[in-house]
Design a protein around this motif. Structure first.
Motif, short mmCIF file in Angstrom:
data_model
loop_
_atom_site.label_atom_id
_atom_site.label_comp_id
_atom_site.label_asym_id
_atom_site.label_seq_id
_atom_site.Cartn_x
_atom_site.Cartn_y
_atom_site.Cartn_z
N PHE A 149 0.67 -1.43 -0.03
CA PHE A 149 -0.09 -0.18 0.11
C PHE A 149 1.03 1.40 -0.02
N ARG A 150 0.98 2.28 -0.49
CA ARG A 150 1.55 3.83 -1.04
C ARG A 150 0.55 4.31 -1.44
N TYR A 151 -0.06 5.59 -0.74
CA TYR A 151 -0.82 6.11 -0.69
C TYR A 151 0.14 7.36 -1.57
N SER A 209 -5.29 5.14 -13.57
CA SER A 209 -5.00 3.78 -13.72
C SER A 209 -4.58 2.72 -13.28
N LEU A 210 -4.09 1.98 -14.16
CA LEU A 210 -3.10 0.57 -13.16
C LEU A 210 -1.87 1.24 -13.06
N GLU A 211 -1.73 1.85 -13.47
CA GLU A 211 0.36 3.06 -12.88
C GLU A 211 0.24 3.27 -11.84
N ARG A 212 -0.19 3.84 -10.88
CA ARG A 212 -0.54 4.04 -9.75
C ARG A 212 -1.36 3.89 -9.42
N LEU A 213 -1.32 2.34 -8.29
CA LEU A 213 -2.30 1.76 -7.37
C LEU A 213 -1.93 2.50 -6.15
N ASN A 271 -3.37 0.26 -4.06
CA ASN A 271 -3.28 -1.40 -3.38
C ASN A 271 -2.47 -2.21 -4.10
N PHE A 272 -1.24 -2.72 -4.59
CA PHE A 272 -0.50 -3.02 -5.28
C PHE A 272 -0.29 -4.53 -4.68
N THR A 273 0.23 -5.30 -5.47
CA THR A 273 0.73 -6.17 -5.79
C THR A 273 2.42 -6.48 -6.07
N MET A 274 3.13 -6.59 -4.80
CA MET A 274 4.13 -7.24 -5.10
C MET A 274 5.30 -8.76 -4.77
N ARG A 275 6.20 -8.69 -5.77
CA ARG A 275 6.87 -10.23 -4.76
C ARG A 275 8.45 -9.79 -5.29
N THR A 315 15.98 6.42 -7.90
CA THR A 315 15.80 6.52 -6.87
C THR A 315 15.02 6.34 -5.68
N ASP A 316 14.68 6.21 -4.82
CA ASP A 316 12.82 5.82 -4.47
C ASP A 316 12.40 7.35 -3.88
N PRO A 317 11.21 7.39 -3.88
CA PRO A 317 10.31 8.73 -3.38
C PRO A 317 10.56 9.10 -2.40
N LEU A 338 7.52 3.15 -17.73
CA LEU A 338 7.12 2.81 -15.97
C LEU A 338 7.65 1.86 -15.28
N ALA A 339 8.27 2.07 -14.68
CA ALA A 339 8.55 1.40 -13.12
C ALA A 339 8.00 0.25 -13.45
N VAL A 340 8.37 -1.31 -14.07
CA VAL A 340 7.59 -2.86 -13.13
C VAL A 340 8.85 -3.25 -12.62
N GLY A 341 9.69 -2.76 -11.83
CA GLY A 341 10.22 -3.95 -10.93
C GLY A 341 11.76 -3.12 -10.86
N SER A 342 12.26 -3.43 -9.62
CA SER A 342 13.43 -3.11 -8.79
C SER A 342 13.93 -4.26 -8.77
N TYR A 343 15.78 -3.83 -8.28
CA TYR A 343 17.24 -4.47 -7.82
C TYR A 343 17.35 -3.58 -7.31
N VAL A 389 15.35 -7.62 -4.51
CA VAL A 389 14.49 -7.65 -6.49
C VAL A 389 12.94 -7.99 -5.74
N ALA A 390 11.98 -6.54 -6.44
CA ALA A 390 11.04 -6.45 -6.61
C ALA A 390 9.81 -6.21 -7.98
N PHE A 391 8.96 -7.51 -7.95
CA PHE A 391 8.22 -6.27 -9.00
C PHE A 391 6.94 -6.18 -9.01
N GLY A 392 6.46 -5.33 -9.75
CA GLY A 392 5.02 -5.02 -9.05
C GLY A 392 4.30 -5.85 -10.93
N LEU A 393 2.91 -6.93 -9.65
CA LEU A 393 2.47 -7.31 -10.87
C LEU A 393 1.78 -6.85 -11.49
N GLU A 394 0.43 -5.86 -10.59
CA GLU A 394 -0.18 -5.09 -11.92
C GLU A 394 0.43 -4.59 -13.14
N ARG A 395 1.41 -4.16 -12.61
CA ARG A 395 1.97 -2.71 -13.56
C ARG A 395 2.78 -3.70 -14.77
N MET A 396 3.38 -5.17 -14.59
CA MET A 396 3.62 -5.62 -15.55
C MET A 396 3.20 -6.27 -16.47
P1 AMP Z 1 9.60 -0.03 -5.28
O1 AMP Z 1 10.06 -0.83 -4.45
O2 AMP Z 1 9.56 1.14 -5.37
O3 AMP Z 1 11.10 -0.21 -6.31
O4 AMP Z 1 8.97 -0.91 -6.07
C1 AMP Z 1 8.78 -2.59 -6.64
C2 AMP Z 1 7.66 -2.20 -7.88
O5 AMP Z 1 6.25 -2.22 -7.24
C3 AMP Z 1 7.72 -0.99 -8.53
O6 AMP Z 1 9.02 -1.10 -9.66
C4 AMP Z 1 5.95 -1.11 -9.59
O7 AMP Z 1 6.30 -2.19 -10.08
C5 AMP Z 1 5.79 -1.97 -7.85
N1 AMP Z 1 4.95 -0.02 -7.33
C6 AMP Z 1 5.92 0.53 -6.53
N2 AMP Z 1 4.56 1.32 -6.13
C7 AMP Z 1 3.40 1.80 -7.25
C8 AMP Z 1 1.95 2.01 -7.01
N3 AMP Z 1 2.09 2.48 -6.45
N4 AMP Z 1 1.29 1.28 -8.14
C9 AMP Z 1 0.98 0.12 -8.59
N5 AMP Z 1 2.92 -0.41 -8.63
C10 AMP Z 1 3.34 -0.19 -7.63
#
Ligand code: AMP
Ligand code: ZN
Length: 396
Positions: free
Chosen positions: A241-243, A250-254, A256-260, A299-301, A334-339, A365-372
């Motif tokens: 969850f990131r408000y 849209s699905l670009e910025r949620l 509530n999203f899912t991360m693996r 960088t992180d937000p 669009l960032a779909v994942g990060s190392y 390593v983190a992947f955003g499933l909705e964004r993917m």
């Molecule tokens: P981060 O830990 O910020 O690198 O996030 C890992 C991944 O989670 C990102 O690369 C995105 O794919 C996904 N993610 C992060 N924030 C959001 C968001 N607000 N909505 C959808 N996906 C997100």
């Protein structure tokens, strides 16, 4: 027609590399701001307000905006972007905005801003990508974990999360265990335009939040003890969850999203080597999937006060690389994942020790499933017959 527009000329020009950052932070400046746009030259900011504002309110908003600009811009150094992979020119067949078709087919259903239910096609695509990320986890012999969606406030406090990302927190509460409070709620609770009509004193003090990331749970599970065998590799998926205020779209910025995630804990060399190996293995996967993307430093937000210091630090030490997928319809990525590599930050703060007594290093390593899934349909459309065979066949 009331005047809802407010134009601000920043006292200092916003450099190109900060235009996006300033624009996204303006969403948090004042509740009266419905949307904000910074012109690409950084010389003008156009705000749209929710409702008409008095001259005093307008000048207050302008002051706050100038403050944000000054905090982010003064003394800012342009980070050197390092590109580790560039597959942006990989040919992809689809050019249109996938959103109208996703909506028309009932593939996305917006429950509220940033809260979106997904239909069968997107769900299957998410499952497909999830299976590819699990293959990656298996290739490391990662142990599976399940983490809760809730996270205790004292956990996040212990790793300074409140200081770095206050704007994106989501709090979980419940009614106080008091018969009068619960009775009153049961009888009167109703949800209006501005939310529940219940006084805030009815809710218990905040002890818990909705988790913003997956790997934190592992670090807390390992806290205050020596690391078994000096290293671990774990994988887990979770709701995060990131408000993101009115940046939610849209699905670009949620919200509530899912991360693996695949998470590495051990020595510095161990973590950095695994992170690099993960990137190389994923390069092969993304080639099979046909994804157009690049991997670059990021960088992180961080919130306004922390942004400059922390982001310079992150980029100087190459702590974060993002997988940025191409969105052909808007000529953007669009960032779909990060190392990620956190150095020994969590090891120090949570007292996770290596056999030699030093603080453990961590990375994930983190992947955003909705964004993917979203980036994939933005590149290949909604007709599976037109998808790369690896994806099409796996979905049969
Ligand atoms: P981060 O830990 O910020 O690198 O996030 C890992 C991944 O989670 C990102 O690369 C995105 O794919 C996904 N993610 C992060 N924030 C959001 C968001 N607000 N909505 C959808 N996906 C997100
Ligand atoms: Zn992580």
């Amino acid at each position: 027609m009331p005047d809802l527009m407010l134009q601000v000329t920043p006292t200092q020009t916003i450099p190109g590399f900060l235009v996006g950052e300033v624009q996204s932070k303006l969403a948090y400046v004042d509740e009266a701001i419905a949307s904000a746009r910074v012109d690409p030259q950084g010389e003008r900011i156009d705000l749209t307000l929710n409702q008409p504002a008095s001259p005093e309110q307008r000048s207050e908003i302008i002051d706050k905006v100038q403050h944000v600009v000054a905090s982010l811009v003064e003394g800012a150094i342009q980070p050197k972007i390092q590109v580790l992979e560039d597959h942006m020119e990989r040919p992809v067949p689809y050019r249109s905005d996938p959103n109208p078709e996703l909506l028309a087919r009932g593939e996305i259903f917006q429950e509220a801003q940033g809260i979106i239910a997904l239909g069968p096609l997107l769900s299957r695509l998410m499952e497909y990508f999830e299976s590819r990320f699990l293959e990656l986890a298996d290739s490391f012999g990662a142990s599976p974990y399940r983490f809760p969606t809730l996270i205790p406030a004292r956990y996040l406090d212990r790793v300074n999360y409140f200081h770095s990302f206050p704007h994106s927190l989501t709090f979980a509460t419940h009614l106080r265990s008091d018969l009068d409070v619960i009775d009153h709620f049961a009888e009167h609770a109703a949800c209006g335009e501005h939310g529940l009509n219940i006084p805030s004193q009815s809710f218990s003090p905040i002890q818990t939040l909705l988790s913003p990331a997956v790997c934190y749970h592992l670090y807390f599970a390992l806290a205050d003890q020596p690391l078994p065998d000096g290293q671990v590799i774990v994988t887990a998926v979770g709701n995060c969850f990131r408000y993101e205020s009115n940046n939610l779209s849209s699905l670009e910025r949620l919200w509530n999203f899912t991360m693996r995630e695949v998470i590495f804990v051990g020595s510095k060399d161990f973590v950095l080597d695994q992170r690099e190996t993960a990137r190389q293995r994923m390069q092969q996967v993304f080639e099979e999937v046909g994804l157009a993307y690049r991997v670059e430093s990021a960088t992180d937000p961080f919130f306004i006060g922390e942004f400059r210091k922390q982001s310079v630090f992150q980029s100087a030490f190459q702590l974060k690389f993002e997988i940025r997928a191409r969105l052909p319809f808007k000529d953007a990525t669009l960032a779909v994942g990060s190392y990620n590599y956190h150095q020994n930050f969590f090891g120090r703060h949570l007292n996770i020790t290596l056999p030699d007594g030093s603080a453990a290093h961590t990375g994930c390593v983190a992947f955003g499933l909705e964004r993917m899934a979203y980036a994939f349909v933005a590149q290949y459309g909604l007709d599976p017959e037109k998808w790369p065979s690896a994806v099409f066949e796996a979905m049969q």
